[in-house]
Design a protein around this motif. Structure first.
Motif, mmCIF file in Angstrom:
data_model
loop_
_atom_site.group_PDB
_atom_site.id
_atom_site.type_symbol
_atom_site.label_atom_id
_atom_site.label_comp_id
_atom_site.label_asym_id
_atom_site.label_seq_id
_atom_site.Cartn_x
_atom_site.Cartn_y
_atom_site.Cartn_z
ATOM 1 N N GLU A 389 -10.153 -8.918 0.953
ATOM 2 C CA GLU A 389 -9.411 -7.678 1.181
ATOM 3 C C GLU A 389 -9.151 -7.497 2.670
ATOM 4 O O GLU A 389 -10.069 -7.601 3.497
ATOM 5 C CB GLU A 389 -10.180 -6.480 0.646
ATOM 6 C CG GLU A 389 -10.356 -6.519 -0.873
ATOM 7 C CD GLU A 389 -11.193 -5.368 -1.388
ATOM 8 O OE1 GLU A 389 -11.133 -5.101 -2.606
ATOM 9 O OE2 GLU A 389 -11.909 -4.733 -0.578
ATOM 10 N N THR A 391 -7.607 -4.679 5.175
ATOM 11 C CA THR A 391 -7.247 -3.261 5.221
ATOM 12 C C THR A 391 -6.863 -2.857 6.634
ATOM 13 O O THR A 391 -7.288 -3.475 7.630
ATOM 14 C CB THR A 391 -8.417 -2.382 4.740
ATOM 15 O OG1 THR A 391 -9.572 -2.636 5.566
ATOM 16 C CG2 THR A 391 -8.768 -2.705 3.290
ATOM 17 N N THR A 393 -5.378 0.972 8.957
ATOM 18 C CA THR A 393 -5.343 2.441 8.957
ATOM 19 C C THR A 393 -3.955 2.949 9.319
ATOM 20 O O THR A 393 -3.813 4.055 9.846
ATOM 21 C CB THR A 393 -6.378 2.993 9.958
ATOM 22 O OG1 THR A 393 -6.123 2.433 11.258
ATOM 23 C CG2 THR A 393 -7.790 2.622 9.533
ATOM 24 N N ASN A 445 -1.792 1.391 -1.342
ATOM 25 C CA ASN A 445 -2.080 2.365 -0.305
ATOM 26 C C ASN A 445 -3.467 2.946 -0.525
ATOM 27 O O ASN A 445 -3.842 3.295 -1.653
ATOM 28 C CB ASN A 445 -1.041 3.483 -0.319
ATOM 29 C CG ASN A 445 0.335 2.991 0.122
ATOM 30 O OD1 ASN A 445 0.469 2.372 1.173
ATOM 31 N ND2 ASN A 445 1.350 3.255 -0.687
ATOM 32 N N ARG A 446 -4.236 3.038 0.539
ATOM 33 C CA ARG A 446 -5.594 3.562 0.447
ATOM 34 C C ARG A 446 -5.562 5.093 0.412
ATOM 35 O O ARG A 446 -4.747 5.731 1.098
ATOM 36 C CB ARG A 446 -6.418 3.086 1.630
ATOM 37 C CG ARG A 446 -6.457 1.559 1.770
ATOM 38 C CD ARG A 446 -7.021 1.154 3.111
ATOM 39 N NE ARG A 446 -8.408 1.560 3.258
ATOM 40 C CZ ARG A 446 -9.039 1.700 4.405
ATOM 41 N NH1 ARG A 446 -8.376 1.493 5.544
ATOM 42 N NH2 ARG A 446 -10.297 2.054 4.449
ATOM 43 N N GLU A 448 -7.590 7.173 1.726
ATOM 44 C CA GLU A 448 -7.917 7.721 3.042
ATOM 45 C C GLU A 448 -6.885 7.373 4.099
ATOM 46 O O GLU A 448 -7.033 7.742 5.264
ATOM 47 C CB GLU A 448 -9.299 7.230 3.484
ATOM 48 C CG GLU A 448 -9.406 5.721 3.683
ATOM 49 C CD GLU A 448 -9.775 4.979 2.415
ATOM 50 O OE1 GLU A 448 -10.328 3.864 2.539
ATOM 51 O OE2 GLU A 448 -9.527 5.515 1.323
ATOM 52 N N LYS A 452 -4.064 -1.669 1.872
ATOM 53 C CA LYS A 452 -5.042 -2.699 1.527
ATOM 54 C C LYS A 452 -4.325 -3.841 0.830
ATOM 55 O O LYS A 452 -3.646 -3.630 -0.186
ATOM 56 C CB LYS A 452 -6.134 -2.145 0.616
ATOM 57 C CG LYS A 452 -7.152 -3.225 0.199
ATOM 58 C CD LYS A 452 -8.337 -2.640 -0.532
ATOM 59 C CE LYS A 452 -7.967 -2.198 -1.930
ATOM 60 N NZ LYS A 452 -9.160 -1.774 -2.713
#
Length: 470
Positions: A389, A391, A393, A445-446, A448, A452
């Motif tokens: 994975e 990821t 922000t 989409n994460r 938070e 990802k």
């Protein structure tokens, strides 16, 4: 983890043993029934013979000798009695005709008086009757029948005598129970052993071996490894299946190779005309027009180079290797200019083509760093798959375009535009590499914030269980 009874070998063994046990039980039941019929016929014939002899004696002896004849004829299993009324009120023609025929054959042909026969099963009482509550052969057999829960069969005869009296004969015998003797156990064991030896030889030499080779070759072929043609062996069905796999493998290999070579040839052949256009563009007098032409030609050249790069990602003939995932990702982080965070994962080994998969992960990491402000890479195992994975922000991607971004040369507007670099082939190349390993890449989409990217690569059969403790 596969259940041990899911294999073809285990299921066939269970099927054979179960079939043998059922066949043995049915044979034993049929044999017991045949024994019951034989015992019934023997007892009926014996009772008919003894009754015929007693009738002949009673008819020929003086009346005062009849009690002595009856006492001499009685035994623990057969009882004779004289009475004014018959003990059998209605003859059982279904079972009694044979007994009646035998008695008439043994008696004088002139004997035409009535003979009644009744054959029936009688429930065994839990307690001994009062007249048997003593030591003796009849009491002993009665107790054994109660102990073994054997259903007794009672044969009753009533024969009309001269003078109006009836000779009543009663005999009782037990139906033989089901018995599993030592010879039956030995026969079952020998039969099962011979069948299992034959089946195992057939499975190992003729069926399981070719199927396992076919399964392994299909797995390697799905991961993009060269397998070559499999030897055609085994039963006709397995041979046909292997031949069909060889044909499919050859056709798919030729199809992918032809399309990839065509794509590479187009990208390569565009270089010469683009170079010629660049030379001619330099000869344009108008500076603004010349600059515009040169920019367009350079963009076309970059697209041609990207096309060649994409084709190279599809045609790589790199050999597979077993790598430690953590060490392999740490080496990737050390080789990149822009570092990324490694969140860690369990000690795990996987068989991959390290250079091509490294390129796929690098593309994802570079995208995360460029558009998401940073990248974090972690891994874990999900069933028989390695999951990596990546990821970030950043702002993420609109949900309706999460799959569209994998299309070649597709570029998002806004934060992922041409001005920020790229021609829309990074994700396409990464997904092609993952699928060449037999896996895939998905984006989400994460909650938070951020994006990802999940890379799923099947672990080879050789490394499914090759996890090591630190």
């Amino acid at each position: 983890m596969r259940h041990p009874f899911q294999s073809l070998r285990a299921q066939l063994v269970l099927l054979i043993l179960g079939s043998l046990a059922i066949a043995q039980a049915v044979s034993l039941w049929l044999l017991s029934d045949e024994r019951g019929l034989a015992v019934r016929a023997a007892i009926g014939a014996e009772a008919a013979g003894r009754a015929a002899n007693v009738v002949r004696l009673l008819e020929e002896a003086p009346p005062d000798l009849r009690p002595s004849i009856l006492r001499a004829a009685n035994s623990p299993l057969v009882r004779f009695d004289l009475g004014p009324k018959p003990l059998v009120t209605k003859s059982d023609h279904h079972h009694g005709d044979v007994v009646v025929a035998r008695m008439r054959a043994l008696l004088d042909e002139r004997f035409s008086r009535e003979i009644r026969v009744n054959l029936r099963e009688t429930p065994m009482p839990a307690m001994l009757p009062a007249h048997l509550d003593e030591d003796g052969e009849m009491a002993r057999m009665h107790r054994q029948m109660i102990r073994e829960r054997i259903t007794p069969v009672e044969l009753t005869l009533s024969v009309a005598l001269s003078g109006g009296e009836w000779l009543n004969v009663a005999t009782r015998f037990e139906r033989p129970p089901l018995q599993w003797r030592n010879i039956s156990i030995l026969s079952f064991g020998v039969t099962a052993a011979l069948l299992l030896v034959a089946v195992f030889w057939f499975l190992l030499a003729r069926l399981t071996g070719p199927l396992r080779r076919l399964s392994s070759a299909a797995d390697r072929f799905g991961r993009g490894e060269a397998t070559g043609s499999l030897p055609v062996a085994g039963p006709t069905e397995v041979r046909d299946l292997t031949a069909a796999f060889n044909r499919m493998q050859g056709r798919l290999t030729r199809f992918v190779s032809d399309r990839t070579q065509l794509l590479a040839a187009v990208g390569h052949d565009l270089r010469s005309p683009l170079t010629a256009l660049r030379v001619r563009a330099e000869l344009v007098d108008d500076e603004e027009t010349r600059g515009s032409l040169i920019d367009s030609i350079e963009e076309m050249q970059m697209m041609a180079e990207a096309t060649l790069t994409f084709a190279e990602g599809l045609t790589g003939a790199e050999a597979s290797e077993t790598v430690d995932v953590g060490t392999w990702l740490s080496a990737l982080s050390g080789d990149m200019v822009a570092q990324f965070e490694i969140s860690g994962g369990p000690p795990l080994q996987a068989r991959v083509r390290p250079v091509s998969l490294r390129r796929a992960i690098r593309n994802l990491v570079e995208n995360a760093i460029r558009y998401g402000g940073g990248a974090c890479v972690g891994w874990h195992r999900a069933g028989d798959d390695l999951v990596i994975e990546v990821t970030d922000t950043g702002p993420g991607i609109p949900a309706e375009k999460l799959d569209q971004v994998f299309d070649p040369f597709y570029r998002l507007e806004g934060s992922r535009s041409l001005e920020t670099g790229g021609h829309g082939l990074g994700l396409s190349i990464a997904r092609s590499i993952a699928r060449a390993h037999g896996g895939d890449i998905t984006l989400e989409n994460r909650p938070e914030g951020g994006l990802k990217a999940t890379v799923t690569v099947p672990l080879s059969h050789d490394t499914h269980d090759e996890t090591h403790n630190p």
